[in-house]
Design a protein around this motif. Structure first.
Motif, mmCIF file in Angstrom:
data_model
loop_
_atom_site.group_PDB
_atom_site.id
_atom_site.type_symbol
_atom_site.label_atom_id
_atom_site.label_comp_id
_atom_site.label_asym_id
_atom_site.label_seq_id
_atom_site.Cartn_x
_atom_site.Cartn_y
_atom_site.Cartn_z
ATOM 1 N N UNK A 60 7.124 8.256 -1.594
ATOM 2 C CA UNK A 60 7.273 7.218 -2.412
ATOM 3 C C UNK A 60 8.252 6.187 -2.147
ATOM 4 N N UNK A 61 9.393 6.796 -1.963
ATOM 5 C CA UNK A 61 10.497 5.821 -1.847
ATOM 6 C C UNK A 61 10.530 4.831 -0.640
ATOM 7 N N UNK A 65 2.893 0.718 2.853
ATOM 8 C CA UNK A 65 1.826 0.249 2.098
ATOM 9 C C UNK A 65 0.670 1.284 2.567
ATOM 10 N N UNK A 66 0.599 1.729 3.643
ATOM 11 C CA UNK A 66 -0.382 2.550 4.456
ATOM 12 C C UNK A 66 -0.438 3.950 3.765
ATOM 13 N N UNK A 67 0.764 4.571 3.527
ATOM 14 C CA UNK A 67 1.123 5.911 3.328
ATOM 15 C C UNK A 67 0.538 6.193 1.560
ATOM 16 N N UNK A 72 1.096 4.113 -3.493
ATOM 17 C CA UNK A 72 1.119 4.337 -4.991
ATOM 18 C C UNK A 72 2.382 3.473 -5.744
ATOM 19 N N UNK A 73 3.494 3.500 -4.895
ATOM 20 C CA UNK A 73 4.552 2.597 -5.243
ATOM 21 C C UNK A 73 4.214 1.015 -5.401
ATOM 22 N N UNK A 74 3.158 0.742 -4.492
ATOM 23 C CA UNK A 74 2.959 -0.786 -4.597
ATOM 24 C C UNK A 74 2.096 -1.001 -5.935
ATOM 25 N N UNK A 75 1.215 0.056 -6.205
ATOM 26 C CA UNK A 75 0.396 0.079 -7.567
ATOM 27 C C UNK A 75 1.426 0.005 -8.530
ATOM 28 N N UNK A 76 2.532 0.567 -8.715
ATOM 29 C CA UNK A 76 3.479 0.876 -9.727
ATOM 30 C C UNK A 76 4.331 -0.693 -9.694
#
Length: 175
Positions: A60-61, A65-67, A72-76
């Protein structure tokens, strides 16, 4: 009521004057603030945190963007990885029998992301004025990992203080 300082304050371990309610200011806010100032953050976890959860934290940290974690972080709301995420204390002033498994799981995920060797894993020696490190058997287990991660293992030495009964000098005395 929830204790904003510590789940179970123990006399001589956590001074109540340090308490502050920081609602909404957590791990990722610390990482964003440190990164914005060009600093490196040290994130402290719990000895009870499952290794798989810590591996997910790495993705996450730090994932792109492909992981799945990076997506998920980008969506957040944060597209960029947290540059300040480099050091993790696996527990807080506690014996951590899961230290090697936690560090290995995190490093395995970092390697999968192309970030081998990026993270330092701090061993949370019990007490504020300590210079202990992994037991011999735990260090041997870390050295036996393939690929090895023992060069990334660090003792977390705390300075200590006098006012609540701790003997001062830890890191300063050792240095």
């Amino acid at each position: 009521a929830v204790d904003p300082c510590w789940p179970s304050w123990r006399r001589g371990h956590w001074h109540p004057s340090w308490c502050a309610v920081l609602a909404g200011f957590g791990t990722f806010e610390v990482l964003a603030l440190a990164g914005g100032k060009g600093l490196e953050a040290v994130i402290t976890t719990s000895a009870a945190t499952p290794p798989a959860s810590l591996a997910a934290l790495v993705e996450y940290a730090l994932g792109n963007a492909s992981s799945s974690g990076g997506a998920m972080r980008a969506r957040d709301g944060r597209a960029r990885p947290y540059a300040a995420f480099r050091s993790v204390e696996l527990g807080n002033e506690e014996d951590n029998p899961s230290f090697v498994a936690q560090a290995a799981a995190m490093e395995e995920r970092a390697r999968a992301l192309g970030l081998a060797g990026r993270l330092a894993y701090l061993y949370p020696s019990p007490g504020p004025s300590t210079d202990g490190f992994l037991s011999g058997s735990a260090l041997a287990a870390a050295k036996a990992l393939v690929p090895r991660i023992d060069s990334q293992l660090v003792a977390s030495v705390h300075v200590g203080h006098h006012y609540d009964g701790y003997a001062a000098g830890g890191a300063v005395r050792i240095a």
